[in-house]
Design an enzyme around this catalytic site. Sequence first.
Site, short mmCIF file in Angstrom:
data_model
loop_
_atom_site.label_atom_id
_atom_site.label_comp_id
_atom_site.label_asym_id
_atom_site.label_seq_id
_atom_site.Cartn_x
_atom_site.Cartn_y
_atom_site.Cartn_z
N CYS A 159 0.84 -1.20 0.00
CA CYS A 159 0.00 0.00 0.00
C CYS A 159 0.87 1.25 0.00
O CYS A 159 0.67 2.16 -0.81
CB CYS A 159 -0.91 0.03 1.23
SG CYS A 159 -2.16 -1.25 1.27
N ASP A 176 35.68 21.21 14.53
CA ASP A 176 36.10 22.59 14.74
C ASP A 176 36.70 22.68 16.15
O ASP A 176 36.44 21.83 17.00
CB ASP A 176 34.88 23.50 14.60
CG ASP A 176 35.21 24.94 14.90
OD1 ASP A 176 36.21 25.44 14.36
OD2 ASP A 176 34.48 25.55 15.70
N ASP A 212 31.07 27.38 10.42
CA ASP A 212 31.13 25.94 10.18
C ASP A 212 30.04 25.46 9.23
O ASP A 212 30.08 24.31 8.79
CB ASP A 212 30.98 25.18 11.51
CG ASP A 212 32.11 25.51 12.48
OD1 ASP A 212 33.25 25.66 12.01
OD2 ASP A 212 31.84 25.62 13.68
#
Length: 777
Positions: free
Chosen positions: A33, A440, A674
């Site tokens: 379905c 970072d 970033d």
Amino acid sequence: MPHATLNLPPHAIPAPAGDALELAVTGMTCAACSSRLEKVLNRLPGVRATVNLATERATLHFAPGALSLEQAIAAVEGAGFGASDARRLEREAERARQHAAWRIEFRHFWIAALLTLPLAAQMPAMFGLWPGGTAHHDVIPRGLQLLLATPVQFWIGARFYRGAWAAVKGGGANMDVLVVLGTSAAYAYSVFVTLAGRHDLHVYFEASAMIITLVLLGKLLEARAKARTTAALDALLRLQPKMARIERDGEVVEVPVESLRPGDAFVLRPGDAVPVDGVVEQGESAVDEAMLTGESLPIDKRGGDTVFAATINGNGLLRCRATGVGAHTLLAGIIRLVEQAQGSKAPVQRLADRISAVFVPVVVGIALLTFAAWYAASGDFQQALINAVAVLVIACPCALGLATPTAIMVGTGQGARAGMLVKNAEALELAERIAVLAVDKTGTLTEGRPALTDVEPAAGWTRARLLGVAAALEQGSAHPIAAAVVAAAKAEAAALPAAAAVRAVGGMGVEGRVEMDGASRAVLLGAPRFLAGRGVALPAAAGEALAAAGRTLVAVAVDGVFAGLLGVADRVRADSAAAVARLQAKGVRVVMLTGDHPATAAAIAAQTGIAEWHAGVLPADKAAAVAALRDGRTLAAEAEAGPAGGGQPAETAGGEERSRGKGHVGMAGDGINDAPALAAADVSFAIGVGADVAVEAADITLVRNSLHGVADAIDLSRATLAKIRQNLFFAFVYNALGIPLAAAGLLNPVIAGAAMAMSSVSVVSNSLLLRRWRAGR
């Protein structure tokens, strides 16, 4: 106690975009379905849709204005299903509707069971197990068997006929088609034998009735188990308090939370649940944020700190001002992201989807071949029919459709409880494959709250004058280093001259003009290489001792002449070294990317146990660095090819690097700088203190400010993918073994029906075992 370890911006988790619709779909019974509906929706011009069987949701993405809600609902209804706008559904009302539907199904099951029980009671006689040892089908008169089986077939079983008709009308086939074909064949044959008075032939009323009853039982158990997969999300919803306390005419009164607006003042007494996101204006207390972050220790709160809805105030009295209400609280954003992830599809599900799309027609074909082969070989119409019926009812596409989404639902819910917000199922799947994690430095490995530690003025400059000039240039910046310089200048009561024409140079520093000695002087402030690139002569070995001690260097020049150095220190998070070691123990290569001085980067790397670091990486180059890691290229080679955005080649630990081969690359960061690198990574992680744009670019948001969250995400990914693989294996093996056994005449249709009913339950129950998972920090 830790202080303010959770500091998400008020709107860090975005609200749903305007070019998407989420529909609540009714009428889906199996994977066939959902697969068929997904194809129908994807045929709409400019629409990209996914349909999730477990959540009963369809998510549609499209260009603004390309599709209306009415058109989407019409397409779903045209495929034979019901639909409504999921975002307009009140969750409590939807749960009530689902519970009401479940009660109806429960009542129908017991009616079917009572009607079927007399038919089932004669089964021992069919196998010669009653006294006398003679097998026969007529312990109950055939006329009574017909009366008992008919309401089960056409009243209780009406849902299967409706589902089968809708599927066939829509051009597909689903589990309902298999149930209807199998039970109708057994029922119709039995009616013919009964009405024809052929007492020499057996009847199979008990088979048709018991198949329907057992399938209903399986659906009830499946629905109950599926409801438990959203337990974590429901627990989050229950955290939201209903009332808030506000001050009115000198008295504290309770009002509904819905009545609060941004800017309203509210009061938190000891033990109160925070009603909305806000900022503390008065008082001190410790707030339990474990329900959002998994952090077991209460967090100290005082003036200026942020509090979040559903967290629990400690022993102090706080007066706060609302900043985020309704859909704009952190809790609402978490719930939104969890729902979004639970409704998405993991790539591992694609194989199951492709199989589900052709599963039912193939099973019908096998059933026809089974009938033809048995009839041709034995001439026994009755045996051929029963074996074909067994093939039809043993096959279950439901297990295939539920294998992946149920595990994703439980996994993302557990992640939310541990402070990990997964944006989509693909990110959860890919996290276990991370081979390299780029991190970072500032705000990720460090606390992100730098403080000025050293001031080294050049000859002819004083500490106060140098600090005043630097703060004058930095006072309009939101950068953490700028905040540290300004805070130090204010603390020392340094005079701040007027500044004009201030301009930030991305990743390098700031330039502008400052009024000094009755004249406007050109001032440069930033990394030493920034000043050197502008022709400023720096003293030999300037700042080497500070850099070696882990300080970030900020150089100042006035009218092209070096004026002095500032040293800024950002403390390494207490758990960064342990988190890095944990990641490395999992086989993840941790690489630090920073725009800082090589000596500073080396000091931070040494403190955290990172063997590979790259300093002098400009924000514009971080994305290129991540791409190089993805492709297995060295960052030194990338620099030689010309880093994006220009700048100097990255400094690397140990000088020359060797390529280490391709692998999935993750990126963890927290700032605006970033965001490009986060977008470039295979899987990206936004640390909780991150800026809005970083959170939006990330695949997984870590609400708690800790790199341990990345390790937890990898653990959760591995646990979830293990469950998915187990589910798919069981679903495939079940059908691979069950269908041949039924075709060989080794399965009674009733046993086949029971096995089909329980296959889905077993898959969902296996997924529920993920609720035992706990973060490993």
